[in-house]
Motif scaffolding. Structure first.
Motif, PDB file in Angstrom:
ATOM      1  N   THR A 124       1.032  -0.946   0.345  1.00 46.95           N
ATOM      2  CA  THR A 124      -0.162  -0.107   0.258  1.00 46.95           C
ATOM      3  C   THR A 124       0.716   1.268   0.007  1.00 46.95           C
ATOM      4  N   GLU A 125       2.191   1.341   0.809  1.00 50.53           N
ATOM      5  CA  GLU A 125       2.678   1.880   0.524  1.00 50.53           C
ATOM      6  C   GLU A 125       3.672   2.521  -0.607  1.00 50.53           C
ATOM      7  N   ALA A 126       3.995   1.484  -1.295  1.00 45.07           N
ATOM      8  CA  ALA A 126       4.456   1.812  -2.790  1.00 45.07           C
ATOM      9  C   ALA A 126       3.419   2.368  -3.203  1.00 45.07           C
ATOM     10  N   LEU A 127       2.158   2.094  -3.356  1.00 41.12           N
ATOM     11  CA  LEU A 127       0.973   2.026  -4.151  1.00 41.12           C
ATOM     12  C   LEU A 127       0.577   3.778  -4.195  1.00 41.12           C
ATOM     13  N   VAL A 128       0.772   4.584  -3.223  1.00 40.77           N
ATOM     14  CA  VAL A 128      -0.268   5.615  -2.438  1.00 40.77           C
ATOM     15  C   VAL A 128       1.665   6.625  -2.638  1.00 40.77           C
ATOM     16  N   ARG A 129       2.287   5.995  -3.214  1.00 37.17           N
ATOM     17  CA  ARG A 129       3.652   6.957  -3.740  1.00 37.17           C
ATOM     18  C   ARG A 129       3.710   7.336  -5.084  1.00 37.17           C
ATOM     19  N   ASP A 130       3.749   5.932  -5.982  1.00 35.24           N
ATOM     20  CA  ASP A 130       3.428   5.562  -6.959  1.00 35.24           C
ATOM     21  C   ASP A 130       2.229   6.421  -7.481  1.00 35.24           C
ATOM     22  N   ALA A 131       1.000   6.050  -6.838  1.00 38.44           N
ATOM     23  CA  ALA A 131      -0.011   6.685  -7.859  1.00 38.44           C
ATOM     24  C   ALA A 131       0.052   8.482  -7.344  1.00 38.44           C
ATOM     25  N   PHE A 132      -0.155   9.304  -6.597  1.00 43.45           N
ATOM     26  CA  PHE A 132       0.717  10.853  -6.323  1.00 43.45           C
ATOM     27  C   PHE A 132       1.534  11.246  -7.059  1.00 43.45           C
ATOM     28  N   THR A 133       1.566  11.631  -8.513  1.00 46.12           N
ATOM     29  CA  THR A 133       2.420  11.953  -9.020  1.00 46.12           C
ATOM     30  C   THR A 133       2.031  13.382 -10.296  1.00 46.12           C
ATOM     31  N   ARG A 134       2.710  14.173 -10.406  1.00 46.11           N
ATOM     32  CA  ARG A 134       2.742  15.290 -11.205  1.00 46.11           C
ATOM     33  C   ARG A 134       2.373  14.698 -12.209  1.00 46.11           C
ATOM     34  N   ASN A 135       2.249  12.944 -12.980  1.00 49.44           N
ATOM     35  CA  ASN A 135       2.574  12.678 -14.510  1.00 49.44           C
ATOM     36  C   ASN A 135       1.242  11.807 -14.004  1.00 49.44           C
ATOM     37  N   ILE A 136       0.647  11.466 -13.117  1.00 53.52           N
ATOM     38  CA  ILE A 136      -0.580  10.870 -12.820  1.00 53.52           C
ATOM     39  C   ILE A 136      -1.314  11.730 -12.977  1.00 53.52           C
TER      40      ILE A 136
END
Ligand SMILES: O=P(O)(O)OC[C@H]1O[C@H](O[C@H]2O[C@H](CO)[C@@H](O)[C@H](O)[C@H]2O)[C@H](O)[C@@H](O)[C@@H]1O
Ligand SMILES: [Mg+2]
Length: 945
Positions: A328-340
């Protein structure tokens, strides 16, 4: 007691004390890499493998700096299909023969025909490269502590290793009955490869295993591995855990598998077998009870774990459940980026004013894409007000065998449904279903999850749907652009429904109900969504938690010293038996008859030898090194009629040792001659009184023993009266020389002083190949090389334990008497082996599951049966051939030739005109530019599980 498996494993046990570093050998179907060999021999191209995201993130987690202080993880896994990029020798020959570019391409693409002969140094270089590689872009990973052990299986047609698992096991585990129409030959070949696949792992593990290691085996490619390891390491403290990531079907489905017993037997070599949920665990236990006749109880065991305990071959196997999680940690980190963020806004823009429903599934028979489309069609039909207000973005990723008939049919069906919905409810400028049949990159996947107003999962069967967990995780408090808390519709047939209990659970086969749920979901108020989401978020298991809980409960197993009476009796290691057989000069076979050489049947008179058994006995008996004895409870008449008459060279012992007929001899010796038989009258009368009261029971009157059979009675009544009869007979026999024995649905009375063990003692302590004097008593003055150097003793019943006990006792004596005269396996070639029911406690050293396995084993010795019919210790080379076998040597030679050819080809290729390579370069780069402009096509894709 009810079992709440989640609760049982959820608390980190307080008393767990880890050693400085606990070694974990983690066995996965495929290393988390996809491997290609470039044009040069050592030009390895390694990229992250797709799929299995939960499992691979658990491996990553164990390699983080924090966990490396506690664990030393060793990952053992197959390399997967290794491909050659732009195969040089083919290219060269095409250039030489002047073939066209298209022909060249077809040839180059034909990767299945590529034998991939690699040299030892190439393999070593790849192994080193794998160790260096860190793909998880997670700076928490301690690269120095990554230990990777590739399992090489470089045979032509590398897909062969997948066939049995993918075409037989996977469908059955997902309730799809799919068997070959070719009379099973194809399945047999697939099975042999499956056995080899598991053996290759066992061999690799034996190179790295150290006492105290925990071996953790994952999923259905490796079902035989636990038992194989149990056979290989004679270590009673060996801790093997197995986690089944897929569903486990009801026994009604599982039992259709022709290899069902081998599979269960393979698994019960583990100390702990764990499933995604309680339902799958229960099905598994029921299969073990019915097919292996194992006992099972559900309780809190001495380790403090609520679970099932299967009594299998003398040991207790723990069966429980622990749903897998996501990072879950990595997912939240990866999903909330400027690109996304940008992608989310772009998608919102494209469908402005519309609700966005998202689906992402692999397009196979169980993910329910068809059901989802039907439900969406029903929704649009039932609620016209929603037409034009909603879009379904469905991403279906292709399966590995996209070209199979089944996949093509499914693809057509999906296309037809999409067209039908779009033509009925769409317009020139809008299509309500946007279907993408492709793998999508991770950032696109994450942006779809973020943008969704609703996610629908309609699997008709799956183990754990990680998309569901990932969707819930991403709908977190961080969500912006009005995306927080949007609901999830989840199939009740998905393993995730047992975890995400607060999702909107639906039956995917009921289109109307799903349509109603879609409407309800789309109409939820923000507040309602928030409440639902908060409950759901708390239900998502994290991969960190899953890994920690699984391992800490195992640690308690390693600390728990099993009493020796609880030691699991491993399966008979048949390849070793064969080797020993081949090398032995004086072989002795001691066979029980009923339940060992023939299956148990209703009528004792019908249990006659099969043609297969006769054929095998003929072959065994024809070898002068072999002495064969059948030591049975049957009477002389039966044994003479069905065996003695056909095989004078076989020795017979009737009525549990009362009568004996030597090999190559017609006369029987009565060992009870001087014994008073007046007891028979009274015993007969007692038995008769019970026969009169128990319809279906009868008395078998042998020369000495009397047997009361109750197999054909109403079971409850038969068992009840058998208990009473036993008490009555025991009272009569007490203080006399009689014994009352419980057999298989029978009670038997005979003199105490004879038993099968006494016969075995005489036969082993005997000058091999010479006539017996059964009445002589003095036997222990022989040289070791006069007695057997291979003794296989097989029996199914309680009375056969006397034979095993005797063999164990002789072994002890020999250990002292002839310590230097052991064979190369460090023993005297004794194989006491029990046959049948897993629930029986035994002093035998090995087990076989049933008479069919007995015949397969004997068939192996006489050359009728493949070595790979069942798993055992076989040393394989890197291509899956038996080491030093003819095929291994041939393939080694071919490998050397191939390396030479490649080298020559490479030098010739260098001389190729630079213009042609420049042209290639140019066309490659323009092609790449084209792809990079395509939104959904990235090189690294994020595949569904
Ligand atoms: O020592 P064995 O060779 O295993 O013989 C044990 C008894 O076997 C027979 O009875 C058992 O097998 C029958 C046929 O499958 C079955 O119908 C019965 O229920 C079993 O008890 C035999 O009839 C007995 O005499 C043997 O003692
Ligand atoms: Mg028997």
């Amino acid at each position: 007691m009810t079992v709440d498996s989640k609760a049982s494993l959820s608390d980190e046990p307080k008393d767990v004390e880890w050693p400085k570093k606990q070694r974990i050998i983690n066995c996965v179907t495929q290393l988390p890499y996809s491997i290609q060999l470039g044009e040069k021999n050592d030009d390895w191209k390694v990229s992250p493998a797709t799929g299995n995201s939960a499992l691979y993130s658990s491996l990553d987690y164990l390699n983080t700096y924090k966990k490396c202080e506690q664990y030393e993880q060793h990952i053992v896994g197959w390399t997967g299909e290794i491909k050659r990029e732009n195969e040089t020798p083919f290219k060269l020959s095409n250039t030489v023969t002047g073939h066209t570019g298209t022909e060249m391409k077809n040839k180059t693409d034909d990767i299945d025909d590529d034998p991939l002969y690699l040299t030892k140094s190439q393999m070593e270089k790849l192994t080193a490269k794998l160790k260096e590689k860190n793909f998880s872009d997670d700076d928490q990973i301690n690269q120095k502590n990554v230990h990777v052990h590739p399992v090489w299986l470089l045979r032509r047609d590398q897909k062969r290793w997948r066939n049995y698992a993918e075409n037989v096991l996977w469908p059955t585990f997902h309730y799809i009955l799919k068997f070959s129409t070719e009379g099973g030959d194809k399945e047999n070949r697939w099975w042999y490869d499956y056995v080899k696949f598991n053996e290759a792992y066992a061999m690799k593990i034996s190179e790295i295993y150290q006492p105290g290691d925990i071996i953790w085996v994952h999923d259905y490619y490796l079902l035989l591995l636990p038992q194989l390891l149990r056979m290989r390491f004679n270590d009673e403290h060996l801790v093997i855990a197995y986690f089944h990531h897929s569903p486990w079907p009801s026994n009604e489905y599982f039992r259709v598998l022709p290899r069902r017993k081998e599979i269960l037997d393979g698994l019960v070599g583990a100390n702990r077998i764990c499933f995604q949920n309680e339902g799958f665990a229960r099905h598994f236990v029921s299969s073990c009870k019915r097919l292996l006749e194992a006992t099972a109880k559900k309780s809190r065991n001495s380790l403090g774990i609520d679970s099932y305990q299967i009594g299998a071959y003398g040991g207790d196997v723990i069966v429980d459940s622990l749903p897998v999680g996501v990072n879950t940690e990595a997912l939240v980190r990866d999903a909330f980026t400027r690109n996304i963020d940008e992608k989310v806004l772009a998608i919102k823009d494209a469908y402005e004013g519309k609700k966005i429903i998202v689906g992402r599934d692999r397009l196979d028979a169980v993910r329910g894409v068809v059901q989802k489309l039907r439900a969406f069609e029903t929704f649009l039909a039932m609620y016209p007000e929603w037409r034009d207000q909603v879009v379904l973005i469905q991403v279906s990723s292709p399966t590995a065998n996209r070209s199979s008939q089944q996949s093509i049919r499914l693809e057509q069906q999906v296309n037809e449904l999409v067209n039908s919905i779009n033509s009925q409810y769409g317009s020139l400028d809008f299509s309500p279903v946007q279907h993408y049949y492709m793998r999508i990159p991770k950032d696109v996947y994450l942006s779809l999850l973020r943008v969704a107003d609703l996610c629908i999962i309609t699997s008709v069967r799956d183990g754990m749907n990680t998309t569901a967990l990932e969707y819930v995780t991403i709908k977190s408090h961080n969500s912006n652009y009005d995306c927080y808390g949007n609901p999830l519709i989840l199939s009740e047939f998905s393993g995730s429904s047992t975890v995400l209990k607060d999702a909107m659970i639906i039956n995917p086969w009921d289109s109307v109900a799903v349509a109603k749920s879609i409407k309800k979901a789309l109409q939820l108020t923000s507040n309602e969504k928030k409440v639902l989401e908060d409950m759901l978020r708390a239900e998502v298991p994290t991969i960190q938690d899953w890994t920690d809980k699984f391992l800490s409960s195992l640690k308690r197993l390693t600390d728990y010293t099993l009493p020796s009476s609880k030691k699991i009796t491993p399966a008979l290691n048949r390849p070793i038996l064969l080797e020993n057989y081949k090398q032995a000069k004086r072989r002795l076979f001691l066979f029980d008859y009923d339940g060992t050489l023939t299956p148990i049947v209703q009528d004792p008179a019908a249990a006659i030898p099969s043609a297969r058994l006769i054929g095998i006995l003929q072959k065994l008996a024809a070898d002068p090194k072999n002495q064969i004895w059948i030591i049975s409870g049957r009477d002389q008449k039966f044994l003479s009629k069905w065996l003695g008459g056909k095989f004078p060279q076989i020795g017979l012992s009737a009525e549990h040792g009362c009568f004996v007929k030597d090999v190559n001899c017609e006369n029987w010796v009565n060992l009870t001659e001087k014994y008073d038989m007046s007891w028979q009258k009274k015993v007969g009368e007692i038995m008769e009184s019970f026969t009169n009261r128990t319809p279906g029971s009868f008395i078998e009157r042998k020369k000495v023993a009397l047997t009361w059979h109750y197999r054909c009675t109403v079971p409850e009544l038969g068992e009840f009266h058998a208990k009473q009869l036993k008490e009555e007979l025991s009272a009569f026999a007490s203080g006399s020389d009689l014994e009352v024995m419980e057999g298989k649905a029978n009670l038997e009375v005979r003199p105490k002083f004879v038993n099968k063990g006494e016969i075995v003692k005489r036969l082993i302590w005997h000058k091999h190949g010479t006539p017996q004097d059964m009445l002589a008593t003095k036997r222990e003055e022989l040289e070791r090389d006069q007695m057997p150097d291979f003794t296989l003793c097989l029996g199914d019943d309680f009375t056969d334990e006397d034979m095993f006990t005797q063999m164990n006792a002789i072994e002890e004596v020999w250990n002292k008497k002839y310590p230097d005269e052991k064979n190369r396996w460090g023993n005297f070639g004794f194989y006491p082996c029990t046959v049948g029911s897993a629930s029986k406690s035994t002093v035998a050293k090995a087990h076989l599951t049933d008479p069919q396995q007995v015949l397969d084993t004997l068939g192996l010795l006489v050359g009728n049966v493949s070595l790979f019919q069942s798993a055992g210790t076989v040393d394989l080379d890197s291509r899956g051939h038996v080491i030093n076998s003819e095929s291994s040597l041939k393939s080694e030679q071919a490998s050397a030739d191939y390396a030479m050819k490649r080298q020559t080809s490479n030098s010739a290729l260098k001389r190729e005109s630079s213009s042609s390579s420049m042209k290639r370069e140019l066309s490659n780069s323009s092609f790449k530019r084209e792809i990079s402009n395509t939104f959904l096509q990235r090189e690294s894709s994020y595949d569904s599980k």
